[in-house]
Design a protein around this motif. Structure first.
Motif, PDB file in Angstrom:
ATOM      1  N   CYS A  97     110.980  46.459  68.390  1.00 39.60           N
ATOM      2  CA  CYS A  97     110.784  47.881  67.870  1.00 39.60           C
ATOM      3  C   CYS A  97     111.931  48.638  68.765  1.00 39.60           C
ATOM      4  N   LEU A  98     112.748  49.279  67.871  1.00 40.17           N
ATOM      5  CA  LEU A  98     113.958  50.353  68.397  1.00 40.17           C
ATOM      6  C   LEU A  98     113.355  51.729  68.308  1.00 40.17           C
ATOM      7  N   VAL A  99     113.235  52.460  69.259  1.00 41.80           N
ATOM      8  CA  VAL A  99     113.079  53.844  69.222  1.00 41.80           C
ATOM      9  C   VAL A  99     114.069  54.559  69.363  1.00 41.80           C
ATOM     10  N   SER A 100     114.717  55.225  68.290  1.00 43.10           N
ATOM     11  CA  SER A 100     116.057  56.112  68.280  1.00 43.10           C
ATOM     12  C   SER A 100     116.136  56.656  66.760  1.00 43.10           C
ATOM     13  N   SER A 101     116.937  57.624  67.080  1.00 42.24           N
ATOM     14  CA  SER A 101     117.636  58.301  65.519  1.00 42.24           C
ATOM     15  C   SER A 101     119.024  58.202  65.357  1.00 42.24           C
ATOM     16  N   ASP A 102     119.437  57.078  66.220  1.00 38.56           N
ATOM     17  CA  ASP A 102     120.945  56.851  66.508  1.00 38.56           C
ATOM     18  C   ASP A 102     121.440  56.055  65.473  1.00 38.56           C
ATOM     19  N   GLY A 103     122.557  56.248  64.663  1.00 37.57           N
ATOM     20  CA  GLY A 103     122.884  55.374  63.630  1.00 37.57           C
ATOM     21  C   GLY A 103     123.654  54.125  64.329  1.00 37.57           C
ATOM     22  N   ASP A 104     123.970  54.351  65.592  1.00 39.70           N
ATOM     23  CA  ASP A 104     124.909  53.272  66.213  1.00 39.70           C
ATOM     24  C   ASP A 104     123.974  52.063  66.611  1.00 39.70           C
ATOM     25  N   PHE A 105     122.574  52.123  66.398  1.00 41.09           N
ATOM     26  CA  PHE A 105     121.804  50.965  66.406  1.00 41.09           C
ATOM     27  C   PHE A 105     121.489  50.024  65.088  1.00 41.09           C
ATOM     28  N   THR A 106     122.502  50.588  63.984  1.00 39.71           N
ATOM     29  CA  THR A 106     122.439  49.939  62.625  1.00 39.71           C
ATOM     30  C   THR A 106     122.636  48.459  63.001  1.00 39.71           C
ATOM     31  N   ARG A 107     123.698  48.195  63.413  1.00 38.99           N
ATOM     32  CA  ARG A 107     124.254  46.742  63.414  1.00 38.99           C
ATOM     33  C   ARG A 107     123.134  45.988  64.315  1.00 38.99           C
ATOM     34  N   LEU A 108     122.676  46.694  65.498  1.00 38.53           N
ATOM     35  CA  LEU A 108     121.552  45.788  66.087  1.00 38.53           C
ATOM     36  C   LEU A 108     120.605  45.341  65.388  1.00 38.53           C
ATOM     37  N   ALA A 109     120.135  46.313  64.557  1.00 38.31           N
ATOM     38  CA  ALA A 109     118.771  46.295  63.680  1.00 38.31           C
ATOM     39  C   ALA A 109     119.124  44.957  62.664  1.00 38.31           C
ATOM     40  N   THR A 110     120.252  44.984  62.004  1.00 43.46           N
ATOM     41  CA  THR A 110     120.490  44.046  61.243  1.00 43.46           C
ATOM     42  C   THR A 110     120.660  42.706  61.697  1.00 43.46           C
ATOM     43  N   ARG A 111     121.290  42.667  62.982  1.00 49.92           N
ATOM     44  CA  ARG A 111     121.333  41.304  63.540  1.00 49.92           C
ATOM     45  C   ARG A 111     120.306  40.778  64.131  1.00 49.92           C
ATOM     46  N   ILE A 112     119.185  41.637  64.644  1.00 56.76           N
ATOM     47  CA  ILE A 112     117.773  40.931  64.592  1.00 56.76           C
ATOM     48  C   ILE A 112     117.202  40.294  63.473  1.00 56.76           C
ATOM     49  N   ARG A 113     117.219  41.124  62.346  1.00 57.70           N
ATOM     50  CA  ARG A 113     116.552  40.745  61.172  1.00 57.70           C
ATOM     51  C   ARG A 113     117.477  39.393  60.407  1.00 57.70           C
ATOM     52  N   GLU A 114     118.645  39.357  60.864  1.00 58.54           N
ATOM     53  CA  GLU A 114     119.330  38.172  60.555  1.00 58.54           C
ATOM     54  C   GLU A 114     118.863  36.726  61.118  1.00 58.54           C
ATOM     55  N   ASP A 115     118.259  36.960  62.363  1.00 57.73           N
ATOM     56  CA  ASP A 115     117.759  35.803  63.135  1.00 57.73           C
ATOM     57  C   ASP A 115     116.129  35.721  62.479  1.00 57.73           C
ATOM     58  N   GLY A 116     115.586  36.219  61.655  1.00 59.96           N
ATOM     59  CA  GLY A 116     114.326  35.994  61.127  1.00 59.96           C
ATOM     60  C   GLY A 116     113.298  36.675  61.546  1.00 59.96           C
ATOM     61  N   LEU A 117     113.621  37.927  62.523  1.00 57.26           N
ATOM     62  CA  LEU A 117     112.928  38.633  63.406  1.00 57.26           C
ATOM     63  C   LEU A 117     112.355  39.912  62.560  1.00 57.26           C
ATOM     64  N   ARG A 118     111.153  40.123  63.118  1.00 59.35           N
ATOM     65  CA  ARG A 118     110.705  41.586  62.510  1.00 59.35           C
ATOM     66  C   ARG A 118     111.658  42.714  63.210  1.00 59.35           C
ATOM     67  N   MET A 119     111.755  43.748  62.408  1.00 60.68           N
ATOM     68  CA  MET A 119     112.421  44.730  62.952  1.00 60.68           C
ATOM     69  C   MET A 119     111.845  46.210  62.792  1.00 60.68           C
ATOM     70  N   TYR A 120     111.153  46.738  63.339  1.00 63.67           N
ATOM     71  CA  TYR A 120     110.250  47.926  63.299  1.00 63.67           C
ATOM     72  C   TYR A 120     111.184  49.126  63.850  1.00 63.67           C
ATOM     73  N   GLY A 121     111.251  50.252  63.481  1.00 61.30           N
ATOM     74  CA  GLY A 121     111.942  51.367  64.031  1.00 61.30           C
ATOM     75  C   GLY A 121     110.847  52.589  63.822  1.00 61.30           C
ATOM     76  N   TYR A 122     111.500  53.290  65.062  1.00 60.05           N
ATOM     77  CA  TYR A 122     110.656  54.814  64.985  1.00 60.05           C
ATOM     78  C   TYR A 122     111.859  55.742  65.258  1.00 60.05           C
ATOM     79  N   GLY A 123     111.812  57.128  64.478  1.00 58.33           N
ATOM     80  CA  GLY A 123     112.582  58.074  64.936  1.00 58.33           C
ATOM     81  C   GLY A 123     112.338  59.297  64.276  1.00 58.33           C
ATOM     82  N   ARG A 124     113.156  60.177  64.635  1.00 55.92           N
ATOM     83  CA  ARG A 124     112.755  61.649  63.963  1.00 55.92           C
ATOM     84  C   ARG A 124     113.144  61.713  62.548  1.00 55.92           C
ATOM     85  N   ASN A 125     112.859  62.804  61.944  1.00 57.28           N
ATOM     86  CA  ASN A 125     113.113  62.727  60.644  1.00 57.28           C
ATOM     87  C   ASN A 125     114.323  62.933  60.163  1.00 57.28           C
ATOM     88  N   ASP A 126     115.355  63.326  61.153  1.00 60.29           N
ATOM     89  CA  ASP A 126     116.850  63.391  60.852  1.00 60.29           C
ATOM     90  C   ASP A 126     117.432  62.059  61.219  1.00 60.29           C
TER      91      ASP A 126
END
Length: 364
Positions: A97-126
């Motif tokens: 679970c990554l808590v951020s609103s920063d687009g710089d974590f996009t590749r990290l999120a996709t990399r985690i999902r590529e390993d078959g793990l669940r990827m949850y995110g929390y962030g602001r509405n922007d």
């Protein structure tokens, strides 16, 4: 502690989330996961993160101090990414679970999902849309906060914006949240991401049902919810004013919901109502369509309608094409928008598709 839940690593970018959101995020996440690692990243020597000290201690987080080595650079992002990859390769976790609103974590999120793990995110509405879409599930923290907490959220973000080194430009979301802090009357939607209009929401739900329904037309409600979530990571019933998915279905008035036997127990199934008349959204009625195009739509519908007057947009479109009329002449992006804007038609959903009828057909 429920050890049956899958172990997650919760990593928080303190520069991009308010401290008062922490308790709500933990409460929401622990419904589905056991938090095995809790880390929060930032430069806690700066003024706008100094207040995090007590919050971190109260919730058992390990703070990862990252000094700003360059003006305008956020070194905590790099530290979070490095730690996440170390944890990923340990093979000990079912998800992150990554808590951020920063687009710089996009590749990290996709990399985690590529390993078959669940990827949850929390962030602001922007939050950056790329990061939102990279997550399996994304929750806007504004949905989780009570009004008083939202006020603190606004103050935190205002504090952060005054930091000399940080400083993302103000956004519409910040302006709305600041209005709450200032005491300006503001409905819930003003500090949340804008919800879908009712017709778009109904279409989304009907499409989901059509893709998971069984041969008898009924679908497991849980499967419909799962399908919607899989295709829209930030989908959340609370975004539409409903406390749960079942209450959202009831509120749309699009579906029949029943409790049916399945296995050794019972579960909820849903099916579109056989015939559902829907209102035309008011914002469509405010659009101006040229009078000659309106008359052409009337003529096309009159020529093509069945015994009960109902017909599909596809049939109307084919008739308009045969009459030599082009959609671009209407000034609308879709034929549905043109039909809705004329004010001549009523609409219904029948087994997942839309049909239209001239209002005058059934007046007398």
């Amino acid at each position: 502690m429920n050890t049956d839940l899958p172990p997650f690593a919760l990593l928080i970018d303190a520069d991009n989330v308010a401290r008062d959101a922490l308790a709500a995020i933990i409460e929401d996440l622990t419904r589905d996961a056991r938090i095995a690692v809790r880390r929060v990243y930032g430069d806690f020597t700066t003024q706008h993160l100094a207040a995090w000290r007590d919050v971190i201690a109260n919730h058992g987080f390990h703070p990862v101090q990252q000094y700003r080595n360059s003006v305008g650079k956020n070194s905590s992002d790099s530290a979070l990414i490095i730690d996440a990859m170390d944890l990923l390769h340990s093979g000990r976790f079912a998800g992150f679970c990554l808590v951020s609103s920063d687009g710089d974590f996009t590749r990290l999120a996709t990399r985690i999902r590529e390993d078959g793990l669940r990827m949850y995110g929390y962030g602001r509405n922007d939050a950056a849309k790329s990061f939102v879409n990279a997550c399996e599930r994304f929750t806007y923290i504004e949905h989780l906060l009570e009004p008083t907490s939202r006020a603190t959220l606004a103050l935190d973000r205002e504090e952060a914006s005054k930091s000399v080194e940080a400083t993302p430009p103000p956004t519409a979301g910040l302006a709305a949240a600041t209005a709450v802090a200032a005491g300006t009357p503001c409905i819930r939607a003003a500090v949340e991401a804008s919800p879908l209009d009712p017709l778009r929401l109904q279409t989304q739900l009907l499409r989901a049902h059509a893709n998971v329904a069984e041969e008898d037309g009924w679908a497991l409600m849980a499967r419909v919810a799962q399908y919607v979530r899989a295709n829209q990571s930030d989908f959340d019933p609370r975004h539409h004013g409903a406390s749960s998915f079942s209450r959202l279905l009831e509120a749309t008035a699009v579906f029949d919901v029943v409790l049916r036997k399945k296995g050794n127990g019972q579960t909820h199934f849903c099916r579109p109502k056989k015939t559902l008349t829907q209102p035309i959204a008011s914002h469509h009625l405010n659009r101006a369509v040229p009078a000659d195009y309106v008359q052409a739509l009337r003529d096309a519908a009159s020529k093509s309608q069945g015994p009960d007057g109902w017909l599909s947009a596809l049939v109307i479109g084919q008739q308009m094409k045969a009459m030599g009329r082009d959609l671009k002449d209407s000034g609308c992006a879709t034929l549905y928008e043109a039909l809705a804007a004329t004010g001549l038609f009523e609409m219904r959903a029948t087994n997942g598709s839309r049909e239209f009828r001239l209002r005058e057909v059934h007046r007398g």
